[in-house]
Design an enzyme around this catalytic site. Structure first.
Site, mmCIF file in Angstrom:
data_model
loop_
_atom_site.group_PDB
_atom_site.id
_atom_site.type_symbol
_atom_site.label_atom_id
_atom_site.label_comp_id
_atom_site.label_asym_id
_atom_site.label_seq_id
_atom_site.Cartn_x
_atom_site.Cartn_y
_atom_site.Cartn_z
ATOM 1 N N TRP A 172 -10.838 0.633 -7.005
ATOM 2 C CA TRP A 172 -9.374 0.769 -6.863
ATOM 3 C C TRP A 172 -8.739 -0.453 -7.517
ATOM 4 O O TRP A 172 -9.186 -1.583 -7.289
ATOM 5 C CB TRP A 172 -9.024 0.843 -5.368
ATOM 6 C CG TRP A 172 -7.561 0.931 -5.073
ATOM 7 C CD1 TRP A 172 -6.642 1.727 -5.678
ATOM 8 C CD2 TRP A 172 -6.850 0.193 -4.068
ATOM 9 N NE1 TRP A 172 -5.401 1.542 -5.116
ATOM 10 C CE2 TRP A 172 -5.499 0.598 -4.127
ATOM 11 C CE3 TRP A 172 -7.226 -0.770 -3.131
ATOM 12 C CZ2 TRP A 172 -4.528 0.081 -3.283
ATOM 13 C CZ3 TRP A 172 -6.258 -1.289 -2.279
ATOM 14 C CH2 TRP A 172 -4.927 -0.861 -2.356
ATOM 15 N N ASP A 183 -14.347 0.101 2.671
ATOM 16 C CA ASP A 183 -12.967 0.586 2.598
ATOM 17 C C ASP A 183 -12.994 2.099 2.815
ATOM 18 O O ASP A 183 -13.654 2.821 2.061
ATOM 19 C CB ASP A 183 -12.390 0.246 1.213
ATOM 20 C CG ASP A 183 -10.899 0.499 1.137
ATOM 21 O OD1 ASP A 183 -10.326 1.008 2.125
ATOM 22 O OD2 ASP A 183 -10.292 0.206 0.088
ATOM 23 N N LYS A 218 -3.198 8.688 4.135
ATOM 24 C CA LYS A 218 -3.484 9.984 3.522
ATOM 25 C C LYS A 218 -3.786 11.037 4.586
ATOM 26 O O LYS A 218 -3.251 12.132 4.544
ATOM 27 C CB LYS A 218 -4.683 9.894 2.574
ATOM 28 C CG LYS A 218 -4.904 8.532 1.946
ATOM 29 C CD LYS A 218 -4.059 8.288 0.737
ATOM 30 C CE LYS A 218 -4.246 6.852 0.258
ATOM 31 N NZ LYS A 218 -3.574 6.506 -0.944
HETATM 32 C C1 LMR Z 1 -3.756 4.991 -4.964
HETATM 33 O O1 LMR Z 1 -4.879 4.542 -5.228
HETATM 34 O O2 LMR Z 1 -3.065 5.609 -5.785
HETATM 35 C C2 LMR Z 1 -3.188 4.813 -3.583
HETATM 36 O O3 LMR Z 1 -4.125 4.216 -2.769
HETATM 37 C C3 LMR Z 1 -1.868 4.140 -3.574
HETATM 38 C C4 LMR Z 1 -1.947 2.688 -3.891
HETATM 39 O O4 LMR Z 1 -1.414 1.888 -3.115
HETATM 40 O O5 LMR Z 1 -2.490 2.288 -4.925
#
Ligand code: LMR
Length: 399
Positions: A130, A211, A246
């Protein structure tokens, strides 16, 4: 005084989502941010949440500060959801859980805690991960490294390389793992692969930081948390960050939790105290409303059953959308690229589109995916899936 302050280049996810909101084109499709939209393209208010909210409004009362650790019923129910109602570690009182400002807040409080008490430790995140993981951990002063994860050639996992590298990390290193629905790739470890990873973490005396932002969006609430329970049962030093953004469709309420699994109840109580001091130093205490909603749904038999059923429907709709775009791309892109839509799981698919294809998708077709090629398949619906498939086919063929 502020002349030297440079412009913020923007966030690859949140800023793109803001650009999408400003886009005047009526045919625009938002597959950028990780938000679940229903088949009508609307952000759902889950029925259980609506009912819990009506009950809360009817019984509206004074609103003092919450404790630094958060709402007790929220902490209790969140912990049970993550670790299982019958977890041995829970029964022994050796899990320190506190309410946080979303999953990101949990990561930040956990990162600050680790930086303070493990100053020599570095963190390893998956390649890719992420986009905000690096930002949060570097922001807390940790050195962030990566371990091999995604195989661009096959759209699968580089498990042998991953486990080889983790098996050579210095003791007390921190390994960030995604419990399910890996963000951004949609590629998860199988149960057998988790079972292979556990002894490696144990042997190297590593800290697992899991996570779990998508519990319930992969195979199911229990199945998605199976790796957390496996790690807890193996007595691996374990930290989890979980989010209700979510699975409760409560993005803006910022409901998350951080848990640290300790050796015994005394250690858990000391760890909780230090996590509370981190919270006090950052924002004092968390907000009330979203936490009450989540706690009331999770602790009420009827609301909980309704929530679980609606979540299952959301999970199934995502699978149906994966099938729809997979079918729509038949004969239009190569099979390796097409197979990802059905092989990968959760909200995201790593499409394999390159940066210029992503740019053309946005500029010429008003279809938004991340620059990395990540698509939020939970933004597809029966009305836009064909259009998205044709748009992808056009940019891939160079038409
Ligand atoms: C995403 O990965 O799009 C979501 O978790 C929103 C974010 O805060 O990045």
């Amino acid at each position: 005084m502020f002349e030297h302050i440079p412009a913020y280049p923007g966030d690859p996810i949140l800023s793109l989502n803001e650009d999408f909101q400003l886009d005047p084109r009526p045919n625009k499709v938002n597959l950028s941010i990780g938000i679940y939209f229903d088949d009508a393209g609307k952000l759902p208010v889950m029925d259980a949440v609506r009912r819990a909210e009506s009950a809360l409004l009817d019984a509206i009362g004074p609103r003092s500060y919450l404790p630094m650790s958060g709402l007790p019923l929220y902490r209790e129910t969140a912990q049970a959801l993550v670790f299982g109602a019958n977890s041995e570690a829970r029964a022994a009182g050796r899990i320190a859980t506190l309410q946080t400002i979303g999953g990101s807040g949990a990561l930040k409080v956990g990162a600050d805690f680790l930086r303070r008490y493990f100053p020599a430790s570095q963190i390893w995140i998956s390649d890719p991960s992420w986009e905000n993981h690096r930002v949060v951990f570097e922001g807390a002063g940790l050195t962030v490294n990566t371990y091999p994860y995604y195989d661009e050639e096959t759209g699968g996992l580089r498990f042998a390389d991953m486990i080889d590298m983790i098996g050579r990390l210095p003791e007390r290193s921190i390994v960030l793992l995604h419990a399910c629905c890996h963000n951004p790739t949609g590629v998860d470890l199988s149960t057998a692969q988790w079972a292979e990873l556990v002894p490696v973490l144990q042997r190297r005396r590593l800290i697992a930081f899991v996570d779990m932002a998508y519990q319930g969006f992969g195979a199911g609430l229990e199945e998605d948390a199976a790796c957390v329970r496996m790690l807890a049962d193996a007595d691996i030093p374990l930290i989890t960050a979980n989010s209700f953004s979510k699975n409760f469709s409560l993005y803006g309420e910022r409901c998350g939790a951080l848990s640290v699994v300790c050796k015994d109840a005394g250690e858990a109580s000391r760890v909780l105290g230090q996590l509370m001091s981190t919270v006090r130093a950052n924002y004092s205490n968390p907000p009330t409303h979203g936490a009450r909603l989540v706690a009331n749904v999770l602790s009420d038999t009827s609301l909980r059953a309704s929530w679980e059923a609606e979540l299952a429907t959301m999970r199934e709709r995502i699978l149906a959308m994966r099938g729809m775009i997979h079918a729509g791309l038949a004969g239009r892109v190569d099979e390796v690229m097409r197979a990802r839509y059905v092989a990968q799981r959760g909200m995201f698919t790593y499409t394999g589109l390159n940066e210029s294809q992503v740019e053309r998708l946005r500029n010429e077709h008003a279809v938004y995916v991340l620059r990395s090629g990540r698509m939020c398949v939970a933004g597809l619906n029966a009305r836009n899936a064909d259009y998205v498939a044709s748009s992808i086919a056009a940019v891939v063929s160079g038409a």
